[in-house]
Write an enzyme that holds these catalytic residues in place. Structure first.
Site, short mmCIF file in Angstrom:
data_model
loop_
_atom_site.label_atom_id
_atom_site.label_comp_id
_atom_site.label_asym_id
_atom_site.label_seq_id
_atom_site.Cartn_x
_atom_site.Cartn_y
_atom_site.Cartn_z
N CYS A 32 -5.88 -4.47 -0.32
CA CYS A 32 -7.17 -3.94 0.16
C CYS A 32 -7.70 -4.78 1.33
O CYS A 32 -8.14 -5.91 1.13
CB CYS A 32 -8.15 -3.94 -1.02
SG CYS A 32 -9.86 -3.64 -0.56
N CYS A 35 -11.35 -5.86 1.10
CA CYS A 35 -11.50 -6.91 0.09
C CYS A 35 -11.30 -8.29 0.73
O CYS A 35 -12.03 -9.24 0.42
CB CYS A 35 -10.49 -6.74 -1.05
SG CYS A 35 -10.68 -5.21 -1.98
#
Length: 107
Positions: A32, A35
């Site tokens: 991600c 993230c």
């Protein structure tokens, strides 16, 4: 300086639900991109708000039970727990100022 802690399905109840301090849980994954963008911001907040809030990180892929229980669908998802209850939810990477605006009423 306090760094974010790592929580798992096994430690979630003790570290998060039983905490006397509000806990912001970051559900993230290696794949991600957003993230990875938000991680340094969370580290700064953990250091600056030491004693007022705990920052916890949970690897979404390695711990499927907890994200499923709380309906985490997109990453990153940040859930703020206070006295074992979810009081705020933030989905997606946000700038530090926006995160602090959400957190401050609960500190």
């Amino acid at each position: 300086m306090t760094a974010p802690i790592t929580v798992t399905d096994a430690t979630f109840a003790d570290e998060v639900l039983s905490s006397d301090t509000p806990v912001l849980v970051d559900f993230w994954a290696d794949w991600c991109g957003p993230c990875r963008m938000i991680a340094p911001v969370l580290e700064q907040i953990a250091a600056e708000q030491d004693g007022k809030i705990k920052i916890a990180k949970m690897d979404y892929d390695a711990n499927p039970d907890t994200p499923n229980k709380f309906g985490v669908m997109g990453l990153p998802t940040l859930l703020l727990f206070k006295k074992g209850e979810v009081v705020e939810q933030v989905v997606g990477a946000k700038p530090k100022r926006a995160l602090l605006k959400v957190l401050e009423p609960h500190l």
